[in-house]
Design a protein around this motif. Sequence first.
Motif, PDB file in Angstrom:
ATOM      1  N   ARG A 139       0.883  -1.163   0.000  1.00 34.78           N
ATOM      2  CA  ARG A 139       0.000   0.000   0.000  1.00 34.78           C
ATOM      3  C   ARG A 139       0.921   1.213   0.000  1.00 34.78           C
ATOM      4  O   ARG A 139       1.581   1.495   0.986  1.00 34.78           O
ATOM      5  CB  ARG A 139      -0.907  -0.028   1.223  1.00 34.78           C
ATOM      6  N   LEU A 140       0.957   1.872  -1.124  1.00 35.32           N
ATOM      7  CA  LEU A 140       1.958   2.914  -1.310  1.00 35.32           C
ATOM      8  C   LEU A 140       1.299   4.274  -1.509  1.00 35.32           C
ATOM      9  O   LEU A 140       0.698   4.515  -2.542  1.00 35.32           O
ATOM     10  CB  LEU A 140       2.808   2.552  -2.543  1.00 35.32           C
ATOM     11  N   PRO A 141       1.381   5.148  -0.493  1.00 34.88           N
ATOM     12  CA  PRO A 141       0.856   6.499  -0.711  1.00 34.88           C
ATOM     13  C   PRO A 141       1.790   7.254  -1.660  1.00 34.88           C
ATOM     14  O   PRO A 141       2.992   7.269  -1.452  1.00 34.88           O
ATOM     15  CB  PRO A 141       0.896   7.126   0.698  1.00 34.88           C
ATOM     16  N   THR A 142       1.242   7.819  -2.717  1.00 38.71           N
ATOM     17  CA  THR A 142       2.092   8.546  -3.665  1.00 38.71           C
ATOM     18  C   THR A 142       1.574   9.966  -3.867  1.00 38.71           C
ATOM     19  O   THR A 142       0.364  10.219  -3.843  1.00 38.71           O
ATOM     20  CB  THR A 142       2.164   7.840  -5.035  1.00 38.71           C
ATOM     21  N   PHE A 143       2.508  10.877  -4.063  1.00 41.21           N
ATOM     22  CA  PHE A 143       2.190  12.299  -4.219  1.00 41.21           C
ATOM     23  C   PHE A 143       3.446  12.970  -4.750  1.00 41.21           C
ATOM     24  O   PHE A 143       4.508  12.346  -4.792  1.00 41.21           O
ATOM     25  CB  PHE A 143       1.791  12.910  -2.871  1.00 41.21           C
ATOM     26  N   CYS A 144       3.339  14.213  -5.143  1.00 42.37           N
ATOM     27  CA  CYS A 144       4.512  14.922  -5.675  1.00 42.37           C
ATOM     28  C   CYS A 144       5.585  15.057  -4.606  1.00 42.37           C
ATOM     29  O   CYS A 144       5.316  15.457  -3.487  1.00 42.37           O
ATOM     30  CB  CYS A 144       4.112  16.304  -6.191  1.00 42.37           C
ATOM     31  N   GLN A 145       6.807  14.703  -4.992  1.00 37.10           N
ATOM     32  CA  GLN A 145       7.937  14.757  -4.040  1.00 37.10           C
ATOM     33  C   GLN A 145       8.742  16.047  -4.198  1.00 37.10           C
ATOM     34  O   GLN A 145       9.774  16.215  -3.565  1.00 37.10           O
ATOM     35  CB  GLN A 145       8.865  13.566  -4.291  1.00 37.10           C
ATOM     36  N   HIS A 146       8.306  16.916  -5.077  1.00 38.56           N
ATOM     37  CA  HIS A 146       8.973  18.197  -5.292  1.00 38.56           C
ATOM     38  C   HIS A 146      10.478  18.017  -5.516  1.00 38.56           C
ATOM     39  O   HIS A 146      11.311  18.568  -4.811  1.00 38.56           O
ATOM     40  CB  HIS A 146       8.669  19.152  -4.135  1.00 38.56           C
ATOM     41  N   CYS A 147      10.786  17.198  -6.516  1.00 29.03           N
ATOM     42  CA  CYS A 147      12.173  16.850  -6.846  1.00 29.03           C
ATOM     43  C   CYS A 147      13.004  18.086  -7.202  1.00 29.03           C
ATOM     44  O   CYS A 147      12.474  19.107  -7.628  1.00 29.03           O
ATOM     45  CB  CYS A 147      12.216  15.903  -8.037  1.00 29.03           C
TER      46      CYS A 147
ATOM     47  N   GLU B 283      10.759  29.446  -6.860  1.00 30.45           N
ATOM     48  CA  GLU B 283      12.123  29.634  -6.378  1.00 30.45           C
ATOM     49  C   GLU B 283      12.174  29.917  -4.877  1.00 30.45           C
ATOM     50  O   GLU B 283      13.121  29.538  -4.204  1.00 30.45           O
ATOM     51  CB  GLU B 283      12.848  30.734  -7.168  1.00 30.45           C
ATOM     52  N   SER B 284      11.143  30.554  -4.335  1.00 31.49           N
ATOM     53  CA  SER B 284      11.222  30.900  -2.910  1.00 31.49           C
ATOM     54  C   SER B 284      10.966  29.687  -2.016  1.00 31.49           C
ATOM     55  O   SER B 284      11.596  29.558  -0.973  1.00 31.49           O
ATOM     56  CB  SER B 284      10.261  32.049  -2.581  1.00 31.49           C
ATOM     57  N   THR B 285      10.071  28.785  -2.428  1.00 31.29           N
ATOM     58  CA  THR B 285       9.770  27.641  -1.564  1.00 31.29           C
ATOM     59  C   THR B 285      10.396  26.347  -2.058  1.00 31.29           C
ATOM     60  O   THR B 285      10.451  25.364  -1.317  1.00 31.29           O
ATOM     61  CB  THR B 285       8.244  27.396  -1.504  1.00 31.29           C
ATOM     62  N   GLY B 286      10.852  26.325  -3.295  1.00 27.60           N
ATOM     63  CA  GLY B 286      11.399  25.092  -3.858  1.00 27.60           C
ATOM     64  C   GLY B 286      10.327  24.112  -4.288  1.00 27.60           C
ATOM     65  O   GLY B 286      10.629  23.021  -4.760  1.00 27.60           O
ATOM     66  N   LEU B 287       9.062  24.485  -4.143  1.00 25.92           N
ATOM     67  CA  LEU B 287       7.993  23.559  -4.514  1.00 25.92           C
ATOM     68  C   LEU B 287       7.805  23.533  -6.027  1.00 25.92           C
ATOM     69  O   LEU B 287       8.006  24.534  -6.711  1.00 25.92           O
ATOM     70  CB  LEU B 287       6.666  23.980  -3.871  1.00 25.92           C
ATOM     71  N   ILE B 288       7.419  22.361  -6.527  1.00 23.16           N
ATOM     72  CA  ILE B 288       7.089  22.232  -7.945  1.00 23.16           C
ATOM     73  C   ILE B 288       5.581  22.458  -8.053  1.00 23.16           C
ATOM     74  O   ILE B 288       4.788  21.669  -7.548  1.00 23.16           O
ATOM     75  CB  ILE B 288       7.450  20.833  -8.468  1.00 23.16           C
ATOM     76  N   LEU B 289       5.198  23.538  -8.693  1.00 27.49           N
ATOM     77  CA  LEU B 289       3.783  23.891  -8.729  1.00 27.49           C
ATOM     78  C   LEU B 289       3.230  23.781 -10.149  1.00 27.49           C
ATOM     79  O   LEU B 289       3.949  23.944 -11.133  1.00 27.49           O
ATOM     80  CB  LEU B 289       3.592  25.319  -8.209  1.00 27.49           C
ATOM     81  N   LEU B 290       1.940  23.494 -10.203  1.00 26.17           N
ATOM     82  CA  LEU B 290       1.277  23.378 -11.496  1.00 26.17           C
ATOM     83  C   LEU B 290       0.386  24.594 -11.695  1.00 26.17           C
ATOM     84  O   LEU B 290      -0.422  24.936 -10.831  1.00 26.17           O
ATOM     85  CB  LEU B 290       0.415  22.112 -11.531  1.00 26.17           C
TER      86      LEU B 290
ATOM     87  N   ASP C 213      10.539  18.211   7.925  1.00 31.55           N
ATOM     88  CA  ASP C 213      11.457  19.208   7.384  1.00 31.55           C
ATOM     89  C   ASP C 213      12.029  18.739   6.057  1.00 31.55           C
ATOM     90  O   ASP C 213      12.380  17.580   5.894  1.00 31.55           O
ATOM     91  CB  ASP C 213      12.602  19.409   8.379  1.00 31.55           C
ATOM     92  N   ARG C 214      12.116  19.666   5.132  1.00 30.22           N
ATOM     93  CA  ARG C 214      12.537  19.316   3.797  1.00 30.22           C
ATOM     94  C   ARG C 214      14.042  19.059   3.728  1.00 30.22           C
ATOM     95  O   ARG C 214      14.497  18.126   3.094  1.00 30.22           O
ATOM     96  CB  ARG C 214      12.146  20.472   2.897  1.00 30.22           C
TER      97      ARG C 214
END
Lengths: 389, 154
Positions: free
Chosen positions: B48-56, B74-81, B135-136
Motif C-alpha cells: 500500500r503505497l501512498p504517492t504524491f509529488c515529491q517536489h524533486c 524559487e522561494s519555496t522550492g515547490l514544484i507547482l502546477l 522538514d525538507r
Amino acid sequence: MVTKEPYPLYSACILADYIADRIPRQRVFLRTAEDYARAGIELMLARPVLDWSPERHMLYFDDGALRYDRLVIATGSRPLIPPVPGIEKDGFVALKTLRDADLLRMAHGKNAVVVGTGPVGIEAAIALRHRGWSVSVVEMLDRVLPRLFDLPLANTLKNRLEKRGINIFLDEKVLEILGGTRVEGVQTDRRALPADVVVWVIGMRPELTLLNEGQLLLGASGGIAVDRHMQTTQEGVWACGDCVESEDLVSGCTGLFMLWHNARLQGRIAGANAAGAGKRYPGSVNITTINVFDEAAASVGTLASEVSPGERKVLHRRSPWGELYLVLKDTCLMGVQAVGRTERVGGLIGIMLQGKDLRKTLVRASSPADGPGLGILRNVRKDLLHLFG
Amino acid sequence: MNGILVADMERCTGCKLCEIVCSVKKEWVSDPPRSRIRITIQRGGKNRLPTFCQHCEEPLCAAVCPVNAVRKDESTGLILLDRELCVGCRACVSACPLFGVGFDSVENKALRCDLCHGDPACVKYCEAGAIQYVDRDPFPTNKQRAAAKKLYSP
Ligand SMILES: Cc1cc2nc3c(=O)[nH]c(=O)nc-3n(C[C@H](O)[C@H](O)[C@H](O)COP(=O)(O)OP(=O)(O)OC[C@H]3O[C@@H](n4cnc5c(N)ncnc54)[C@H](O)[C@@H]3O)c2cc1C
C-alpha cells in the motif's frame, strides 16, 4: 537570437489542441517579444540565415550579416518530404509550424487524408476529426504509432481510432497526390482516397541546410555530432535540439531523439556552456505520451521490434484499466508501453535506467527507494520469472 | 514553509481516507480519483503505497511539460502546477518516476500536491500516521526523492 519564424517561442506540442479548438491561438505562445527584451535578448524574427562562415564568424541574411563570438545552432528539424508527385498542390500541408496549423484551420472541404501515423499524424487526425472532417490515415508500416508501440498496443489504439470514425489504411504507400492546382485525392499502391486536404507527417529530419559540406561533423543518424557539453567539432560553436544527435539514457544508443524536453534541456546546457559554464547533458529520455481521444498511452525506451529476436522477451498484460507491455533484452528491462494508467511508464523508468538484472531485482527485499516501479514488476513477478526460465 | 510529505508504506492501511480528505479540501467534492495523494495498492493488497509529488530538485515532469505549466517556485522550492496553462496532455503523469502526478478527468488537467501551503490536510486525518509532514532539508527519511534526483540531473 535569430529565427526565420515570424513569431516568438510557441509550443509545437499543442498545435493539435489549437487545430481542434481546445485552446485559443494565443495559448500556444510561451514567450512574448517583451519577455526577450526584458531578459536583454535581442530577438530577430523572420530573419532566415542563408549562409554561415565559421572562419569569419559570420551569419548572412539576404540583406546583411551578423558577426558572432560564439554560436549556438538550434535550427531544429523539418518535415521529411520525399519527391512524391503532387506535393506542390494547394491543400498539401506538412505539419510543423504554427503557420501550418493556421492553414489546416482555414482549409475548406470534407475529406482529409493524413499520411504517416507518428504522434504528430495521429494528433492531427484526431484534431481534424474534432473539426468535423472525414479523416483517413495512411501508414506504410504494419501498425499505427510504429516508433512508440509494438503491434499489440498499436492494435488497441488503432481500434480506438477506428471506433471514433477515423479510417486507417496500413501497409500502404502513397504514390501520388492527385488533383489540379488543388489537392483532390491521394493515390496509394492499393486505392485512391478523396482529399480536400493532405496532412503530410511521415517524420522529421534535422534542419541542416545552413551547413556546408565538412563544416561540422555529423553523426551516423544525420544529426550534428556534439559532445557531452553540446559542443560541436568547431571551436566556439554549440548545437542543441532536433538538429543534433544524442545518446539515449536508457539504451545507450546514439540517435535522433527529437522531443521537446530533450531539446529544451540541451538548449539550456548549450546556452550556459557557450557563456562559459561547464554543464553536462545527462542524455535523452525517449518518452512520449499521446492521448487517443479520451485514452492516454505512453511509451519509453526501446521497442520489442528493435531488440534482436534471440535476446528479446516481452510481457503483455491486460487489465480493466488498460494494457501494459514490457520489453526485455534477456533479463534487462529495455522498454515500457502502456495504454491507460500511463504513470506505470514513468514508474518503471528508474528500474530501466539502473539497467540491472531483473531476476536479482525481483528477489531482493524492497526498499522505499524503489518507488512504485518494483511493485509494478512484482505484480507480474510470476510471469517474468517464467519468461526468464 | 519548508516541509515535505513522507509516506510510510508499512503503516499505511490502505483506507484511502486521505484521498477523500484531499479531494474535499481541494475540489470541494468527495471524489478520490481527483485527489492529489493516491494510495496505490500493488501485489494483491500486500503493497500500500501512498504517492504524491515529491517536489524533486530536477523534476522530469517539469522537463516534459510542453507549455511550461509545471514550474519550480524559487522561494519555496515547490514544484507547482499552473492549472490555467495546463492543457491536460498527461506528459507529466507518464514521466514521473514516483506516481507523483494525478489526473483530473473532469477538468482534464493534471493534479499535483502543493502541501496545502504548509498545512496538509491528509496528514491530519491519517490515523495510522503513515503520512508525515517533515522538514525538507535535510531529508534523510526520504529515499524515494533522493532516488528520483539521481535519475535525471545535468
Ligand atoms: C506538431 C508537432 C507536435 C509535437 N508534439 C510533441 C510532443 O507532444 N512532445 C514532444 O516531446 N515533442 C513534440 N514535438 C517535437 C518538438 O516540438 C521538437 O522536439 C522541438 O520543437 C524541437 O525544438 P528545436 O528548438 O530543436 O527545433 P524547432 O522547434 O524545429 O525550432 C528550430 C527553429 O530554428 C529556425 N530555423 C531553422 N533554420 C533556420 C535558418 N537557416 N535561419 C533562421 N532560423 C532558422 C526555425 O524557423 C525554428 O524556429 C512536436 C512537433 C510537432 C511539429
